[in-house]
Design a protein around this motif. Structure first.
Motif, mmCIF file in Angstrom:
data_model
loop_
_atom_site.group_PDB
_atom_site.id
_atom_site.type_symbol
_atom_site.label_atom_id
_atom_site.label_comp_id
_atom_site.label_asym_id
_atom_site.label_seq_id
_atom_site.Cartn_x
_atom_site.Cartn_y
_atom_site.Cartn_z
ATOM 1 N N PHE A 68 49.844 32.580 20.716
ATOM 2 C CA PHE A 68 50.776 33.596 21.207
ATOM 3 C C PHE A 68 51.130 33.366 22.675
ATOM 4 O O PHE A 68 52.297 33.400 23.047
ATOM 5 N N TYR A 69 50.116 33.122 23.511
ATOM 6 C CA TYR A 69 50.343 32.955 24.944
ATOM 7 C C TYR A 69 50.941 31.591 25.293
ATOM 8 O O TYR A 69 51.515 31.431 26.355
ATOM 9 N N GLY A 70 50.725 30.611 24.430
ATOM 10 C CA GLY A 70 51.187 29.263 24.745
ATOM 11 C C GLY A 70 50.257 28.544 25.708
ATOM 12 O O GLY A 70 50.612 27.503 26.269
ATOM 13 N N MET A 71 49.088 29.086 25.908
ATOM 14 C CA MET A 71 48.065 28.518 26.792
ATOM 15 C C MET A 71 46.769 29.270 26.509
ATOM 16 O O MET A 71 46.783 30.277 25.810
ATOM 17 N N THR A 72 45.691 28.765 27.062
ATOM 18 C CA THR A 72 44.423 29.468 26.869
ATOM 19 C C THR A 72 44.443 30.778 27.664
ATOM 20 O O THR A 72 45.227 30.941 28.604
ATOM 21 N N MET A 73 43.561 31.667 27.269
ATOM 22 C CA MET A 73 43.443 32.940 27.973
ATOM 23 C C MET A 73 43.030 32.720 29.427
ATOM 24 O O MET A 73 43.525 33.400 30.334
ATOM 25 N N ASP A 74 42.140 31.766 29.664
ATOM 26 C CA ASP A 74 41.722 31.461 31.030
ATOM 27 C C ASP A 74 42.909 30.993 31.883
ATOM 28 O O ASP A 74 43.032 31.383 33.047
ATOM 29 N N GLU A 75 43.784 30.164 31.303
ATOM 30 C CA GLU A 75 44.972 29.711 32.029
ATOM 31 C C GLU A 75 45.874 30.894 32.372
ATOM 32 O O GLU A 75 46.369 31.008 33.496
ATOM 33 N N TRP A 76 46.110 31.759 31.368
ATOM 34 C CA TRP A 76 46.972 32.925 31.589
ATOM 35 C C TRP A 76 46.416 33.790 32.721
ATOM 36 O O TRP A 76 47.136 34.187 33.634
ATOM 37 N N LYS A 77 45.123 34.068 32.645
ATOM 38 C CA LYS A 77 44.507 34.924 33.653
ATOM 39 C C LYS A 77 44.632 34.317 35.047
ATOM 40 O O LYS A 77 44.957 35.025 36.011
ATOM 41 N N SER A 78 44.383 33.021 35.169
ATOM 42 C CA SER A 78 44.445 32.399 36.496
ATOM 43 C C SER A 78 45.871 32.357 37.038
ATOM 44 O O SER A 78 46.082 32.456 38.247
ATOM 45 N N ARG A 79 46.857 32.249 36.165
ATOM 46 C CA ARG A 79 48.258 32.179 36.614
ATOM 47 C C ARG A 79 48.865 33.557 36.892
ATOM 48 O O ARG A 79 49.643 33.708 37.839
ATOM 49 N N TYR A 80 48.558 34.542 36.035
ATOM 50 C CA TYR A 80 49.337 35.778 36.058
ATOM 51 C C TYR A 80 48.552 37.078 36.205
ATOM 52 O O TYR A 80 49.128 38.082 36.609
ATOM 53 N N GLN A 81 47.299 37.097 35.855
ATOM 54 C CA GLN A 81 46.583 38.368 35.834
ATOM 55 C C GLN A 81 46.095 38.754 37.227
ATOM 56 O O GLN A 81 45.566 37.923 37.959
ATOM 57 N N THR A 82 46.289 40.016 37.553
ATOM 58 C CA THR A 82 45.802 40.551 38.822
ATOM 59 C C THR A 82 44.650 41.503 38.539
ATOM 60 O O THR A 82 44.451 41.935 37.398
ATOM 61 N N ASP A 83 43.907 41.841 39.565
ATOM 62 C CA ASP A 83 42.792 42.775 39.406
ATOM 63 C C ASP A 83 43.328 44.183 39.170
ATOM 64 O O ASP A 83 44.295 44.614 39.810
ATOM 65 N N ALA A 84 42.681 44.889 38.260
ATOM 66 C CA ALA A 84 43.051 46.272 37.970
ATOM 67 C C ALA A 84 42.285 47.201 38.899
ATOM 68 O O ALA A 84 41.129 46.945 39.230
ATOM 69 N N ASP A 85 42.955 48.293 39.288
ATOM 70 C CA ASP A 85 42.253 49.275 40.107
ATOM 71 C C ASP A 85 41.530 50.283 39.200
ATOM 72 O O ASP A 85 41.681 50.260 37.984
ATOM 73 N N ASP A 86 40.757 51.154 39.813
ATOM 74 C CA ASP A 86 39.933 52.086 39.041
ATOM 75 C C ASP A 86 40.766 53.011 38.158
ATOM 76 O O ASP A 86 40.387 53.301 37.025
ATOM 77 N N SER A 87 41.914 53.474 38.655
ATOM 78 C CA SER A 87 42.738 54.377 37.847
ATOM 79 C C SER A 87 43.317 53.649 36.628
ATOM 80 O O SER A 87 43.416 54.231 35.542
ATOM 81 N N GLN A 88 43.696 52.391 36.793
ATOM 82 C CA GLN A 88 44.184 51.599 35.656
ATOM 83 C C GLN A 88 43.073 51.417 34.623
ATOM 84 O O GLN A 88 43.316 51.515 33.424
ATOM 85 N N LYS A 89 41.876 51.136 35.092
ATOM 86 C CA LYS A 89 40.742 50.933 34.186
ATOM 87 C C LYS A 89 40.413 52.205 33.417
ATOM 88 O O LYS A 89 40.137 52.149 32.217
#
Length: 103
Positions: A68-89
């Motif tokens: 689905f992502y076209g890459m591994t989850m680790d790749e996606w996270k390193s390229r695009y994922q940001t840290d979530a704040d407490d309210s998001q969590k």
């Protein structure tokens, strides 16, 4: 039962959604999607996996995510994922329980 043409249109719409989420809007975080809509990219990859499994095609979570992502989850996270704040969590915990169930 859907016609072949309807199935093809549904598949085309799904591919467009996938492109939109994976190429056009990589800035939108999964946690925000889940909190607002009750589903995210991981849900879509899980639904892909479930559809395969229902049809006798063995597919695990990691394989479905990579397809689905076209890459591994680790790749996606390193390229695009940001840290979530407490309210998001906190919002995610509620949304996940309501829409996916207990983890």
């Amino acid at each position: 039962m859907p016609t072949q043409q309807e199935i093809e249109l549904q598949a085309a719409a799904f591919r467009r959604l996938q492109q939109h989420l994976m190429q056009d809007r990589t800035d939108v975080q999964n946690i925000d999607m889940m909190n607002l809509t009750g589903f995210c990219r991981n849900c879509l990859s899980r639904w892909y996996q479930e559809a395969a499994n229902e049809r006798g095609i063995e597919m695990g979570k990691d394989e479905a995510r990579e397809l689905f992502y076209g890459m591994t989850m680790d790749e996606w996270k390193s390229r695009y994922q940001t840290d979530a704040d407490d309210s998001q969590k906190q919002a995610f915990e509620k949304s996940f329980a309501e829409n996916v169930g207990k983890s």
